[in-house]
Write an enzyme that holds these catalytic residues in place. Structure first.
Site, PDB file in Angstrom:
ATOM      1  N   LYS A  94      -0.116 -63.015 -48.412  1.00 29.74           N
ATOM      2  CA  LYS A  94      -0.553 -61.619 -48.327  1.00 29.74           C
ATOM      3  C   LYS A  94      -1.521 -61.359 -49.468  1.00 29.74           C
ATOM      4  O   LYS A  94      -1.318 -61.864 -50.584  1.00 29.74           O
ATOM      5  CB  LYS A  94       0.690 -60.721 -48.426  1.00 29.74           C
ATOM      6  CG  LYS A  94       0.446 -59.238 -48.245  1.00 29.74           C
ATOM      7  CD  LYS A  94       1.766 -58.467 -48.356  1.00 29.74           C
ATOM      8  CE  LYS A  94       1.606 -56.983 -48.095  1.00 29.74           C
ATOM      9  NZ  LYS A  94       2.896 -56.259 -48.177  1.00 29.74           N
ATOM     10  N   SER A 135       3.734 -53.237 -44.147  1.00 30.83           N
ATOM     11  CA  SER A 135       2.370 -53.492 -44.579  1.00 30.83           C
ATOM     12  C   SER A 135       1.961 -54.964 -44.492  1.00 30.83           C
ATOM     13  O   SER A 135       0.773 -55.253 -44.536  1.00 30.83           O
ATOM     14  CB  SER A 135       2.179 -53.004 -46.011  1.00 30.83           C
ATOM     15  OG  SER A 135       2.995 -53.744 -46.904  1.00 30.83           O
ATOM     16  N   SER A 154       8.342 -53.703 -45.413  1.00 32.61           N
ATOM     17  CA  SER A 154       7.037 -54.318 -45.138  1.00 32.61           C
ATOM     18  C   SER A 154       7.058 -55.805 -44.810  1.00 32.61           C
ATOM     19  O   SER A 154       6.029 -56.358 -44.435  1.00 32.61           O
ATOM     20  CB  SER A 154       6.083 -54.085 -46.308  1.00 32.61           C
ATOM     21  OG  SER A 154       5.655 -52.750 -46.316  1.00 32.61           O
TER      22      SER A 154
END
Lengths: 486, 95
Positions: free
Chosen positions: A76, A151, A175
């Site tokens: 990420k 997210s 997330s």
């Protein structure tokens, strides 16, 4: 090759079925062909990846390969990666080349894994759909009109589409678990303090935690064993031994006590999601587990408490973006205040600004006790709910999200988006671990079963998830999108 | 607790965030919605409950006061918008 789980890839590299260079090139080619439609990557580091793959192959020939040598992964874009753009999904950091590695990145490098690149995300991890990215929204590979969740939506979509066997995410209010559920993969949020936060761009420091997202619980076990552990550079890292998570996977589940929180099966839960989750619970009963209803009476207050605590911490953490030391700077500032205010106004997106303003307001004079102190008191009550429940049962089970993935653009006002996180957010407030595993579909869209354990119960969660995956094949389903690029 | 535009203005000032008049009214709407949702907390009796800052109730770890980091000024300034002779450049503050 992309059909294989990470665990299978480890075995295939070991037996010499293919080299890491071939494997890495295979995934890079899939990213190149397919990611135009998904937008799951912000940066692809192909050249570096191929170089690392060669090193791994040479190790293999020399007979000194590390356990995960040559396995491609994605990170990420919240993990600082030395010499690589680390944007956090924000215009503010579009020009930021990280000058150091996050501890998670260091540990993965030391284990021999190869980073293919940095995945797309909601700006500063604030969102539940990955629509808040400066780099545009990510699509769900199961249905390109649906969001992948957020997210960590880029990581989830990339794994589901077979663009990478596993990826790292972070979870502040769901997330990792919610995008894992929406994309039909397995995602684990460890206990607060289990994985170092050093070098992970901070959102809400008392809630943030990194974890693996992969095709199976077994894959997650391999990765958690690498990234977990004490780190002196993270002041909230916990000094506690790391068990062998893979070794514990095969313990039988007879006698396992499962609690179903009644608040997780109430109003707002999609009936089809409920059906899939209850079917999954039946599988556990057939494996010898017992089931009872439990109550987490303060569930209803988790989202309100979170939207005081997380923005308060964010408003403080994000004050570092001042246009002076790194990140975006506005053109021709007239004075220092103009430099600060305009750099920040230009660099941050709408949702980030909302949370900075909410956090600043609730922490300001005259409001602090009514909001912040109150939310912290409620946080203790929420944690106590879980501790009480774990007196009676070993694990809790329920849906990861009240609905399957929703359509892109469907949630227009911020509060309706926030309410999506009803089943995941309390877990971060309590600091306990949670995992989402694939447990069926509503139409073409996956459903995630969420399993929660008490502090530092990751080995048990992985064991419980793995046994389900030995009895079912939901986690082996692949979207048609993945096959198009075979 | 109703939110007024003056609250948004004050928060924007404290947070050093430029907010235009148009944006301010939009933020009043959005933030009011969020605070309405947050206000559910007020219905809960929390008398005598200790605030929880850290989910494991851990306290801040201390270490010996020793220099452990090396000077990496050049490395860290490479990502700065404007530097000169090892100093960060900003608009003139003192005449």
């Amino acid at each position: 090759m992309y059909e294989k789980t990470l665990t299978q890839l480890v075995a295939a590299l070991k037996s010499g079925e293919f080299s890491s260079r071939e494997l890495t090139a295979h995934y890079l080619q899939r990213i190149e062909k397919a990611d135009g439609k998904l937008n799951s990557f912000i940066s692809v580091t192909a050249e570096q990846a191929l170089k690392q793959a060669e090193i791994a192959d040479n190790e293999r020939v020399a007979g000194n390969a590390r356990p995960l040598a040559g396995i491609p992964l994605a990170l990420k874009d919240i993990f600082c990666t030395l010499g690589v753009k680390t944007s956090c999904g924000s215009k503010m950091l579009d020009n930021f080349i990280a000058p150091y590695n996050a501890t998670v990145v260091e540990k993965l490098n030391a284990a021999g894994t190869i980073s293919l690149g940095k995945t797309n995300m909601d700006e500063f991890a604030m969102g539940s759909s990955t629509e808040n990215s400066y780099y545009g929204p990510v699509k769900n590979p199961w249905d390109l009109t649906a969001v992948p969740g957020g997210s960590s939506g880029g990581s989830a979509a990339a794994v589901a589409a077979g663009l990478v066997p596993a990826a790292m995410g972070t979870d502040t209010g769901g997330s990792i678990r919610q995008p894992a559920a929406f994309c039909g993969i397995t995602g684990l949020k460890p206990t607060y303090g289990r994985v170092s936060r050093f070098g992970i761009i901070a959102y809400a420091s008392s809630l943030d935690q990194a974890g693996p997202m992969a095709r199976s619980a077994e894959d997650c076990a391999h990765l958690l064993g690498v990234i977990a552990g004490y780190d002196g550079r993270d002041s909230t890292s916990v000094a506690r031994g790391v068990p062998d998570y893979v070794e514990g996977l095969n313990a039988p589940l007879s006698g396992l006590k499962i609690g179903l929180p009644k608040e997780y099966f109430g109003d707002g839960l999609d009936p089809e999601v409920e059906k899939a989750v209850r079917e999954a619970v039946k599988v556990y009963q057939s494996l010898g587990a017992t089931v009872r209803e439990v109550s987490l009476p303060h569930t209803h207050y988790a989202i309100p408490a979170y939207y005081v605590i997380a923005p308060a911490e964010a408003s403080s953490n994000l004050s570092r973006y001042d246009g002076v030391r790194f990140g975006h700077r506005c053109d021709n500032p007239s004075d220092l205040i103009d430099l600060y205010t305009r750099s920040r106004a230009e660099g941050f997106g709408e949702e980030v600004k909302r949370r900075i303003l909410i956090g600043t307001h609730t922490l300001s004079e005259g409001f602090f006790d009514a909001y912040y102190t109150k939310a912290q008191q409620v946080r203790r009550l929420i944690r106590q709910d879980f501790l009480d429940a774990f007196e009676d049962v070993d694990v809790l089970m329920g849906p990861a999200s009240p609905t399957p993935a929703f359509d892109l653009g469907a949630k227009k006002d911020p509060v309706s988006m926030y309410l999506q996180d009803i089943y995941t957010i309390a877990v971060n407030l309590a600091g306990i671990p949670g995992i989402s595993v694939p447990a069926g579909f509503v139409g073409s869209r996956p459903v995630g079963l969420q399993i929660l354990g008490t502090h530092f119960a990751e080995a048990q969660l992985l064991n419980v998830a793995h046994q389900f995956q030995q009895a079912t094949d939901w986690h082996l389903q692949r979207p048609a999108f993945a096959e198009e690029y075979a | 607790m109703a939110l007024e535009e003056s609250h948004v203005r004050r928060a924007a000032h404290l947070a050093r965030l430029a907010v235009s008049d148009d944006q301010a009214s939009g933020f009043v709407d959005d933030l009011s919605q969020i605070l309405d949702m947050v206000d559910q907390l007020q219905s809960l009796d929390t008398e005598g409950v200790m605030p929880l800052a850290h989910p494991l109730d851990a306290t801040q770890r201390l270490r010996a006061d020793e220099v452990t980091e090396t000077n990496q000024r050049d490395t860290f300034q490479r990502c700065a918008p404007a530097v000169e002779n090892g100093l960060y450049l900003v608009p003139r503050v003192v005449e």
